[in-house]
Motif scaffolding. Structure first.
Motif, short mmCIF file in Angstrom:
data_model
loop_
_atom_site.label_atom_id
_atom_site.label_comp_id
_atom_site.label_asym_id
_atom_site.label_seq_id
_atom_site.Cartn_x
_atom_site.Cartn_y
_atom_site.Cartn_z
N GLN A 195 0.64 -1.24 0.67
CA GLN A 195 -0.44 -0.10 0.00
C GLN A 195 1.11 1.69 -0.35
O GLN A 195 0.52 2.34 -0.45
N MET A 196 1.92 1.16 1.08
CA MET A 196 2.93 2.25 0.63
C MET A 196 3.55 3.15 -0.37
O MET A 196 3.43 3.85 -0.93
N GLY A 197 3.68 1.77 -1.00
CA GLY A 197 4.56 2.02 -2.55
C GLY A 197 3.00 2.68 -3.33
O GLY A 197 3.69 3.19 -3.88
N LYS A 198 2.63 1.95 -3.24
CA LYS A 198 0.99 2.51 -4.46
C LYS A 198 1.02 4.08 -4.27
O LYS A 198 0.67 3.92 -5.47
N ILE A 199 1.05 4.38 -2.54
CA ILE A 199 0.38 6.06 -2.72
C ILE A 199 1.48 6.55 -3.20
O ILE A 199 1.51 7.51 -3.11
N GLN A 200 3.16 6.29 -2.46
CA GLN A 200 3.86 6.96 -3.28
C GLN A 200 4.08 6.89 -4.95
O GLN A 200 4.70 8.28 -5.82
N LYS A 201 3.61 6.12 -5.66
CA LYS A 201 3.63 6.37 -6.91
C LYS A 201 2.47 7.29 -7.43
O LYS A 201 2.61 7.85 -8.28
N TYR A 202 1.45 7.15 -6.52
CA TYR A 202 0.44 7.86 -6.92
C TYR A 202 0.65 9.40 -6.53
O TYR A 202 0.95 10.34 -7.79
N VAL A 203 1.80 9.25 -5.29
CA VAL A 203 2.01 11.08 -5.33
C VAL A 203 3.24 11.80 -6.03
O VAL A 203 3.06 12.59 -7.13
N HIS A 204 3.52 10.48 -6.80
CA HIS A 204 5.14 10.77 -8.40
C HIS A 204 4.07 11.21 -9.28
O HIS A 204 4.28 12.09 -9.74
N HIS A 205 3.27 9.66 -9.29
CA HIS A 205 2.32 10.71 -10.52
C HIS A 205 1.64 11.84 -10.99
O HIS A 205 1.84 12.76 -11.83
N LEU A 206 0.68 12.83 -9.43
CA LEU A 206 0.73 14.05 -9.52
C LEU A 206 1.11 14.72 -9.27
O LEU A 206 1.63 15.89 -10.46
N GLN A 207 2.94 14.79 -9.16
CA GLN A 207 3.73 15.47 -9.43
C GLN A 207 4.10 15.98 -10.42
O GLN A 207 4.33 16.71 -10.79
N MET A 208 4.23 14.84 -11.12
CA MET A 208 4.75 14.84 -12.53
C MET A 208 3.65 15.71 -13.19
O MET A 208 4.29 16.54 -13.56
N GLU A 209 2.76 14.94 -13.31
CA GLU A 209 1.19 15.99 -13.62
C GLU A 209 1.35 18.01 -13.35
O GLU A 209 1.08 18.45 -14.28
N ASN A 210 1.42 17.41 -11.72
CA ASN A 210 1.59 18.93 -11.86
C ASN A 210 2.69 19.86 -12.18
O ASN A 210 2.12 21.15 -13.06
N ASP A 211 3.53 19.31 -12.67
CA ASP A 211 5.02 19.78 -13.30
C ASP A 211 4.49 20.15 -15.03
O ASP A 211 5.03 21.41 -15.45
N ALA A 212 3.86 19.34 -15.51
CA ALA A 212 4.06 18.89 -16.89
C ALA A 212 2.38 20.63 -17.05
O ALA A 212 2.61 21.25 -17.64
N HIS A 213 2.06 20.63 -16.12
CA HIS A 213 1.24 22.13 -16.34
C HIS A 213 1.37 23.10 -16.05
O HIS A 213 1.19 24.24 -16.93
N LYS A 214 2.49 23.30 -15.19
CA LYS A 214 2.95 24.20 -15.15
C LYS A 214 3.77 24.79 -16.23
O LYS A 214 3.89 26.03 -16.66
N ALA A 215 4.40 23.26 -16.87
CA ALA A 215 5.41 23.93 -17.93
C ALA A 215 4.46 24.56 -19.04
O ALA A 215 4.81 25.58 -19.05
N VAL A 216 3.07 23.68 -19.48
CA VAL A 216 1.92 24.43 -20.40
C VAL A 216 1.69 26.09 -20.07
O VAL A 216 1.60 26.39 -20.98
N ILE A 217 1.26 26.26 -18.86
CA ILE A 217 0.98 27.58 -18.55
C ILE A 217 2.25 28.90 -18.70
O ILE A 217 2.22 29.57 -19.40
N SER A 218 3.59 27.91 -18.53
CA SER A 218 4.76 28.98 -19.01
C SER A 218 4.73 29.37 -20.20
O SER A 218 4.93 30.64 -20.56
N GLN A 219 4.73 27.85 -21.04
CA GLN A 219 4.05 28.04 -22.58
C GLN A 219 3.47 28.84 -23.37
O GLN A 219 3.52 30.14 -23.69
N LEU A 220 2.11 28.94 -22.39
CA LEU A 220 0.97 29.16 -22.94
C LEU A 220 1.58 31.17 -22.45
O LEU A 220 1.08 31.98 -23.68
#
Ligand code: CMP
Length: 750
Positions: free
Chosen positions: A675-700
């Protein structure tokens, strides 16, 4: 759990039983083939089978050979891969902050000691054919001792700890003392040499005969190896012939007396001397000198003559080490060691004074008797007697060497020189040895003094308490072994000043040979090895000593460093297994094995065969170390389970229940971990999405700025997340997949 992890532990051959049977069979019918020994007990380490593989017939020899080949292969494998000891070496070095030098791997001694160990195992195997316990000494049938496959009857090996050897040393010591006193004395005091030529002749050659016999005795003296007495006469002789003592002994018996003949010929001349010399060979050998008026009764000539021919026998003094050995042995054996030491010092002082007196008389002869006040004046009836010559010389020598009295002033240069040397010798010898004997011994050999004090204390205690002579001699032999094998050192105290990593490195280095054989250490992590090594204490057990007895509460486990022990039944004779260097025992009762019917009690008796050096590890120390190393703990438990199972002392139901409990806890932990592993993966995924969004916003933001400035169409970047990679990311959080970001031109208004 137990069985699966014990794949490496082979079924045991009861080596000692096999040895006894093999011996019996070979004695009963030497040609009968050797049946495989029953396997009722289990061996602790595979290596032990090599160490003790006893055999006196061809079949057993082949078995031994094969097992040695296997052992050799195992050793080779061990040497090829970096062993845990090497890793431990690196580990402690890294802890010490010292870089690993090129030669460090070799310095670890992994390749070096292996050959020695194999060589020694080979020797032990050879020695095990007809072994029988005999007061802690492994004795061997006399008709199997010559090695090389030959069945030959050999002279018996001599045990230096037995009374016969000591008595022989007394005889040799008398011969050596005779030569020390009379060879020099007769060479100078010609009247002494002339006094009883036939007696001197008899005594001289009696001493020579003793010297020769002593060489035979010396060549068959047993010596201890791995706590067991080596009795193979081939090895004993080899050991003696290769020693420096053999060379000295040979020089001491060289027939230098033949020079008498030369001296006689040169004195008599070829015409008359040959016949005279040939007519009485005994006169020649006893030193019948023809200068002056030689007769069989005046071997040194009639008048003053120095040195007499007997001086050619001076090489007999090369046997002095035997005298020192006698004193050492006496010191160890006697209940009054201080008296013995004082007597020894007094004897040496007397000898030095005697030799000095002889030199004084010889110088007086050379300078000329009575030519001045310093030299000996031989004129007059009283002064010319032998007793006065000797007593005056001895008196003069004592005064000079002890520097306690007035002596006549020297007159010639030679006399001055001699007196100066004498004074210096007197100051050095007497002021140092006599004046400060206690502090000198204490300062120069503190370990020996401390050891001797301990030994003396115990001797006095035993005398005071009227301990039986048998027990007292066992205690003294134990001390002897301790000293002879350099085990008297309190390592813990000596090393206490060192930091732990350095201490561990030193301990690993010093005990490498034994530690590298321990399977537990071969497999364990370097950190654990260091932890354990730091907590080991060395104990020495005498022949026949019980290391642990069945039913006792287990408080420590043991690792055999050197020697041989046997797991025995309650009768003390029936052997179930033999433990050699590197074997581990005594762990069953301290591991708290679930289902152990004996609780924390010893499951067997373990007895030392010869002298054994054993590392001892306390229960608390072991548990503290194992807390951080579950693998090693499991491995030890497995071994303990197997031993208990073989003896029918393991309650399987209890064990299974404990394992089940253990399993359920494990399951819970596993689930939580997932369970801990899954949570860690989810958090990691969210972080990546967040980074991607930030990149899009800055490009916009950048795009809008450009469009505004150029008046061109609006570029709207959109983010496409690769779905397959997203899944992969979720599957394995450790893989670092990157989000793909694609920028497409979006027509205005789309
Ligand atoms: P423990 O029971 O603590 O004390 C005696 C030790 O002897 C025991 O641990 C084992 O390590 C060892 N031992 C007992 N039985 C055997 C056997 N059959 N073979 C080898 N070693 C044994």
């Amino acid at each position: 759990m137990c069985s699966s992890l014990m794949a490496t532990q082979g079924d045991e051959i009861p080596a000692v039983e096999a040895a006894a049977k093999s011996s019996e069979q070979s004695n009963a019918s030497p040609r009968s083939s050797h049946s495989a020994p029953p396997t009722t007990a289990v061996s602790v380490e595979e290596e032990e089978q090599d160490a003790v593989a006893p055999s006196s017939n061809a079949n057993a020899s082949t078995t031994r050979l094969n097992s040695h080949q296997q052992d050799g292969e195992a050793q080779e494998k061990l040497q090829r891969k970096p062993s845990v000891l090497q890793k431990a070496g690196r580990w402690v070095r890294s802890r010490l902050g010292r870089p690993l030098a090129d030669g460090d791997l070799e310095a670890d001694g992994v390749s070096g000691p292996a050959e020695d160990a194999d060589y020694f195992l080979e020797k032990l195997a050879l020695g095990a054919s007809t072994q029988a316990m005999e007061g802690g000494v492994i004795s061997r049938g006399r008709c199997h001792c010559c090695g090389g496959g030959r069945v030959t009857c050999c002279p018996p090996a001599i045990d230096p700890s037995k009374p016969f050897h000591y008595q022989w040393l007394i005889v040799v010591t008398i011969a050596v003392l005779y030569n020390m006193v009379f060879v020099v004395g007769r060479a100078v005091f010609w009247e002494l040499d002339n006094a009883t030529p036939y007696l001197w002749f008899a005594l001289d050659y009696l001493c020579d005969a003793i010297y020769l016999a002593d060489m035979v005795v010396h060549a068959h003296e047993g010596y201890l190896e791995q706590g067991l007495m080596v009795r193979d006469t081939r090895l004993l002789r080899k050991n003696y012939f290769q020693s420096f003592r053999f060379k000295m002994d040979t020089v001491s018996v060289l027939p230098t007396d033949l020079l008498y003949v030369v001296l006689l010929r040169s004195a008599v001349g070829p015409s008359s001397g040959d016949a005279a010399a040939a007519s009485n060979s005994s006169d020649l050998l006893s030193g019948n000198q023809v200068a002056g008026s030689p007769t069989p009764f005046r071997p040194c000539g009639a008048g003053p003559h120095v040195p007499c021919p007997v001086i050619v026998r001076i090489n007999r003094l090369m046997r002095i080490p035997r005298l020192l050995e006698f004193f050492d042995r006496t010191e160890t054996r006697t209940s009054y060691p201080n008296v013995c030491r004082i007597l020894k010092v007094v004897l040496f002082i007397l000898l030095i004074i005697h030799w000095n007196a002889c030199i004084y008389f010889a110088i007086s002869y050379a300078v000329g008797f009575g030519t001045d006040h310093w030299v000996y004046n031989i004129t007059g009836a009283r002064n010319s007697s032998l007793s006065r010559q000797y007593i005056y010389s001895f008196y003069w020598s004592t005064l000079t060497l002890t520097t306690i009295g007035e002596t006549p002033q020297p007159e010639t240069d030679a006399e001055y020189l001699f007196v100066v040397i004498d004074f210096l010798a007197g100051v050095l010898i007497f002021a140092t040895i006599v004046g400060n004997i206690g502090s000198m011994i204490t300062n120069m050999n503190a370990a020996r003094v401390e050891f001797q004090n301990r030994m003396d204390g115990i001797k006095q205690y035993m005398a005071f308490r009227r301990v039986s002579p048998v027990l007292a001699s066992r205690v003294i032999r134990w001390f002897d072994y301790l000293w002879a094998n350099k085990q008297a050192l309190d390592e813990g105290r000596v090393l206490s000043a060192l930091p732990d990593p350095l201490k561990a490195e030193l301990a690993i280095h010093v005990h490498l040979d034994a530690l590298r054989r321990v399977r537990l250490f071969q497999d364990c992590e370097p950190g654990l090895l260091v932890e354990l090594v730091l907590r080991l204490t060395l104990q020495v057990f005498s022949p026949g000593d019980y290391v642990c007895r069945k039913g006792d509460v287990g408080k420590e486990m043991y690792i055999v460093k050197r020697g041989r022990l046997i797991v025995v039944a309650d009768d003390g004779r029936t052997a179930f297994a033999t433990l050699g260097a590197g074997s581990v025992f005594g762990e069953v009762s301290i591991l708290n094995i679930p289902g152990n019917r004996t609780g924390n009690r010893r499951t067997a008796n373990v007895r030392s065969v010869g002298y054994s050096d054993v590392f001892c590890l306390a229960k608390a120390d072991l548990w503290r170390a194992l807390e951080d190393y579950p693998e090693a703990r499991r491995s030890l438990l497995e071994r303990g389970c197997q031993l208990l199972r073989k003896d029918g002392l393991l309650d399987e139901d209890e064990l299974k229940k404990a394992e089940a409990e253990n399993e359920s806890i494990k399951d819970k932990v596993k689930r939580l971990e997932e369970q801990m592993g899954k949570i860690q993966k989810y958090v990691h995924h969210l972080q990546m999405e967040n980074d991607a969004h930030k990149a899009v916003i800055s490009q916009l933001q950048n795009g809008n700025t450009e469009r505004r400035s150029s008046g061109d169409c609006e570029i709207v970047p959109c983010v496409v997340v690769n779905s397959s990679e997203q899944e992969q990311c979720l599957e394995d959080s450790t893989s670092e997949s990157e989000e793909e970001t694609t920028v497409v031109e979006n027509p205005k208004g789309a």
